[in-house]
Design a protein around this motif. Sequence first.
Motif, short mmCIF file in Angstrom:
data_model
loop_
_atom_site.label_atom_id
_atom_site.label_comp_id
_atom_site.label_asym_id
_atom_site.label_seq_id
_atom_site.Cartn_x
_atom_site.Cartn_y
_atom_site.Cartn_z
N ALA A 327 0.83 -1.21 0.00
CA ALA A 327 0.00 0.00 0.00
C ALA A 327 0.86 1.26 0.00
O ALA A 327 0.54 2.25 -0.69
N SER A 328 1.96 1.24 0.75
CA SER A 328 2.87 2.40 0.79
C SER A 328 3.43 2.69 -0.60
O SER A 328 3.43 3.84 -1.06
N GLY A 329 3.92 1.65 -1.27
CA GLY A 329 4.49 1.84 -2.60
C GLY A 329 3.48 2.40 -3.59
O GLY A 329 3.80 3.30 -4.37
N TYR A 479 10.95 7.16 -2.76
CA TYR A 479 10.29 6.57 -1.59
C TYR A 479 9.49 5.33 -1.98
O TYR A 479 9.48 4.32 -1.25
N SER A 480 8.83 5.39 -3.13
CA SER A 480 8.05 4.25 -3.59
C SER A 480 8.95 3.06 -3.91
O SER A 480 8.63 1.91 -3.57
N ALA A 482 11.83 2.45 -2.58
CA ALA A 482 12.31 1.92 -1.30
C ALA A 482 11.28 0.98 -0.68
O ALA A 482 11.63 -0.06 -0.12
N SER A 483 10.00 1.35 -0.80
CA SER A 483 8.93 0.48 -0.29
C SER A 483 8.91 -0.85 -1.04
O SER A 483 8.76 -1.92 -0.44
N GLY A 484 9.09 -0.78 -2.36
CA GLY A 484 9.10 -1.99 -3.17
C GLY A 484 10.28 -2.90 -2.84
O GLY A 484 10.13 -4.12 -2.73
N LEU A 485 11.46 -2.28 -2.67
CA LEU A 485 12.64 -3.07 -2.31
C LEU A 485 12.47 -3.69 -0.93
O LEU A 485 12.82 -4.86 -0.72
#
Length: 517
Positions: A327-329, A479-480, A482-485
Amino acid sequence: MDAYTRRAFLYAAIVTIGGFVFGLDAAVISGTVRYITVEFALNDLEVGAVVSAPGFGVLFALIVTGAICESVGRKKTLILVAGLYTFSALLSAIATSYEMLVGARFIGGLAFASLSIASMYIGEIAPSSQRGKLVSMNQIMIVVGLTAAYFSNYFLIEFMAESPDVWRWMLGMEIVPALVWMLLLFLVPQSPRWLLCKGKKEAAKAQLLKLVGPQRIEQEFEGLLQSKMGEKDAHLSLGKQFKAMFEKHYRKAVLIGVVFAFVQPLTGVNPILFYAPMVFEQTGIGTSASFASTLIIGVVSFLFTALAILLVDRVGRRPLVNTGLVASGVCLLLCFFAFKQATYTFSDETLVNLNVAAPSLSLDSLLGQTFNSDTSFKAAVSEVIGSEALKANESVIIQNTISMNGTLVLIGIVGFIAAFHVSIGPLMWVVFSEIVPIQIRGVAIPAFAMVCSIISFLMQFFFPWQLSNFGAADVFLSYSLASGLGLLLLYKMLPETKNKSIEEVDEMLHSAPQPTQ
């Protein structure tokens, strides 16, 4: 609930006021950024230094807090912390220079260690059946403080928008709760466990009596004695714990902790929270509406933190972490797309509106020009009127030139805040407490906290510079990503620790190559 349990709740409630002050201190700076930038003629890195100074201060606090706690006790350390908060708020409110403001904020950062001390103290005085709830109060109070900061800033802007000293009132609002907290801390007892560690058996028994009552004192005190003896046998020295972190048996737990400590701040939560009005102003909604939008962030943060506490022992850690990162990504990508499609145009109507809103600006030379990125737009405006004039009038200039889907940004940011606070925000500390074997906890968990704090500090410090040099779209894209990684790594590595003891989690990590699905 008997009278002694209620008393434990009262003591825990007093201690968690520190979480409220922390949240207030962390978020209140968001409202001051535009004003202190003009007041002290700050560049992007200087703005970052003011906002991130507490994050720098806490790095030093993490090094010495454990030693101070063991030397003078949890209660006295908390009183010292409350004093630092009060002094920092007072010094910040009366700051006469950039250097003085940074120094005052740095002192406040030294007090950020209150979070770990409060959790430690509550864990040591709370009844075992209520310990989870009482420790969780600290996280809730942090978010309540954050929300209070946004509301305080909003109302001050509404009633004192024309005052150049409004930012001083924002920072000064912290003085009262910090001072009240310091005074109330004199009412709480010393930790019986700490007193016992210092060989003060009679004092420990007297303090424990306040918490359990005369009928249970002998049984509880005997259990405390046995517990301390067991812990003494189980723990290695700090030097041996540090060496043990690199042994094969503990490698996976340490790796999970380090990855989580990197991922959580890299999603951009601190820049978004600490620069919230600045972020919303980039959408062109204006200063007042930007501060109003932060109220939504505060309320959502509170609601979803409470939801996380309700769900963590029902749903489990892995589903919440994985769902939260997805959800963050996605939400951060919405912000990226909105800013990527934004345009900035200087039309006749734009110039007329700007002349009404800011008569001192002279932007006629940009008439008819359209810019497809915020970086090129700001560079052109800065070249015409100067960087200081741009910073002082950035909100009104953007508001009158931008064309973008600001609602998409609001949805993206609020969605991200909700996802963060129901997952990786509070759950990071839960995971740390569960994956680290007791033999290395004294070094490993502070080490993870240090990694997280360093990344958080760097994210806050460089955000204004990143915004100016890379643009809002690319910042949100990073930022997105980083969320995915983080999702890819933690999905593979993070086990499900729900309803498992620390020893069971250790055995699972040591023997199983894949996490429990």
